[in-house]
Design a protein around this motif. Sequence first.
Motif, PDB file in Angstrom:
ATOM      1  N   ARG A   1       0.825  -1.215   0.000  1.00  0.00           N
ATOM      2  CA  ARG A   1       0.000   0.000   0.000  1.00  0.00           C
ATOM      3  C   ARG A   1       0.855   1.260   0.000  1.00  0.00           C
ATOM      4  O   ARG A   1       0.546   2.238  -0.679  1.00  0.00           O
ATOM      5  N   ASP A   2       1.955   1.259   0.737  1.00  0.00           N
ATOM      6  CA  ASP A   2       2.809   2.443   0.795  1.00  0.00           C
ATOM      7  C   ASP A   2       3.436   2.731  -0.566  1.00  0.00           C
ATOM      8  O   ASP A   2       3.531   3.886  -0.981  1.00  0.00           O
TER       9      ASP A   2
ATOM     10  N   ILE B   1      -0.682 -12.417  -2.503  1.00  0.00           N
ATOM     11  CA  ILE B   1      -0.343 -10.988  -2.485  1.00  0.00           C
ATOM     12  C   ILE B   1      -0.666 -10.490  -1.084  1.00  0.00           C
ATOM     13  O   ILE B   1      -1.800 -10.630  -0.607  1.00  0.00           O
ATOM     14  N   THR B   2       0.327  -9.913  -0.432  1.00  0.00           N
ATOM     15  CA  THR B   2       0.180  -9.522   0.967  1.00  0.00           C
ATOM     16  C   THR B   2       0.484  -8.047   1.179  1.00  0.00           C
ATOM     17  O   THR B   2       0.910  -7.343   0.256  1.00  0.00           O
TER      18      THR B   2
ATOM     19  N   TRP C   1      -3.830  -1.912  -4.557  1.00  0.00           N
ATOM     20  CA  TRP C   1      -2.671  -1.030  -4.724  1.00  0.00           C
ATOM     21  C   TRP C   1      -1.643  -1.616  -5.685  1.00  0.00           C
ATOM     22  O   TRP C   1      -0.995  -0.877  -6.434  1.00  0.00           O
ATOM     23  N   LEU C   2      -1.485  -2.932  -5.689  1.00  0.00           N
ATOM     24  CA  LEU C   2      -0.555  -3.547  -6.634  1.00  0.00           C
ATOM     25  C   LEU C   2      -1.050  -3.349  -8.071  1.00  0.00           C
ATOM     26  O   LEU C   2      -0.270  -2.967  -8.955  1.00  0.00           O
ATOM     27  N   ILE C   3      -2.315  -3.601  -8.296  1.00  0.00           N
ATOM     28  CA  ILE C   3      -2.895  -3.402  -9.630  1.00  0.00           C
ATOM     29  C   ILE C   3      -2.818  -1.931 -10.034  1.00  0.00           C
ATOM     30  O   ILE C   3      -2.540  -1.601 -11.192  1.00  0.00           O
TER      31      ILE C   3
ATOM     32  N   SER D   1      -5.814  -3.204   6.852  1.00  0.00           N
ATOM     33  CA  SER D   1      -6.137  -2.083   5.979  1.00  0.00           C
ATOM     34  C   SER D   1      -5.271  -0.897   6.375  1.00  0.00           C
ATOM     35  O   SER D   1      -4.285  -1.053   7.105  1.00  0.00           O
ATOM     36  N   MET D   2      -5.646   0.291   5.899  1.00  0.00           N
ATOM     37  CA  MET D   2      -4.891   1.482   6.244  1.00  0.00           C
ATOM     38  C   MET D   2      -4.789   1.642   7.760  1.00  0.00           C
ATOM     39  O   MET D   2      -3.728   1.968   8.288  1.00  0.00           O
ATOM     40  N   LYS D   3      -5.864   1.432   8.457  1.00  0.00           N
ATOM     41  CA  LYS D   3      -5.893   1.563   9.917  1.00  0.00           C
ATOM     42  C   LYS D   3      -6.021   0.160  10.486  1.00  0.00           C
ATOM     43  O   LYS D   3      -7.071  -0.243  10.980  1.00  0.00           O
TER      44      LYS D   3
END
Length: 362
Positions: free
Chosen positions: A62-63, A97-98, A120-122, A166-168
């Motif tokens: 994600r980052d 995918i992690t 995010w990878l896609i 997730s983000m949080k």
Amino acid sequence: MLSILHIKEAYRMFKRHRYVKKHGFKTYKGTPKQILKNIINNCYNNTFFQTSNGHFCQFYTRDFGWCTESLLKLGYKKQVTSTLQYALETFQKHNKITVAITPDNIPFNFPNEAIDSLPWLIHSLRLLNNKQLIDKHKHFLIQQINHFTSYLDKDGLVRRDKHFSSMKDYAKRISSCYDNCMVSQLQQDLTTLKLPNPLKKYNYKKLILHHFWTGSHFKDDLSDNPEVSGDANIFPFLTNTIKDKTILKKAIKAIESHNLTSPFPLKYSSDYKKEHKLIWLELFAGDYERDAIWLHMGPLYLKLLKTTNKKEYKHHLNTYLSLIKKHKTFLEVFDRHGHPFSTKFYTTDEGMLWSANLMTLL
């Protein structure tokens, strides 16, 4: 459930925490712009972009996804390509995918499967637009896309009965706005890349407006949580799910009126409330994911603010540049008062790849 891998990761972070307490952060010389540039360069290890030069010295899906567009704008196409090659080869080798890959090249999730890893990878692949790379891993990607549908309820929204990373990721949210925006982004990117798209039958603009928009802000999740959160009110726009400028202005007004930008942007929450359940590991993290100030969201928020309120945008941008000048690095997170975040067990990371998003604003 925590594994030996998670414990090893935590111990590695704790060792750095003790080192920083004794020796301080790694600093860079020069102007804020030069500091940011050097951080980005140092985050590339000749194989992939690390999330930081501190304890997150590894690939985070994600980052990296947050930064891909900025990195490409800044001229790092070769390095972005190498990073995605590394990630795809590692993920395919382990058939998953992690959220991240350890420094020892082992994919892992924390604390559960991550809802936003595939999106995010896609998204990064769509931005790079390297057909050869996609074709090489197409069978694996299609397999993962089909698996992703198990994360959704029949109406197309993220499952209400499952806690995803997730983000949080410390929070046990119920089908959060951010998570559903990730599904919307994935739907759009799969269409652009002409990959199989089991999400195409859903209208995520209508779904997100119906289930999350209150008339003044986007709800955090589908529970009765009354909290106005930072991520819920920027990602509908950052994912191009919602394009209405009137709604954007109202969401920004809600962010500001709930003190999510004070003393600088952006907080998840306005104060230390237990509006939703968090996993037990929060005992070691303090208010890491409550009213702390996160610099992964800050530049993304500024990107939106630039289109609606240039005066406030310049004010916050100057504050960010002052922080870079003061600390001579780009820190991960600050406490609610604007000081580098620290507890008995954790010290904010440093030299973040997120520097790329601030660089594109200069």
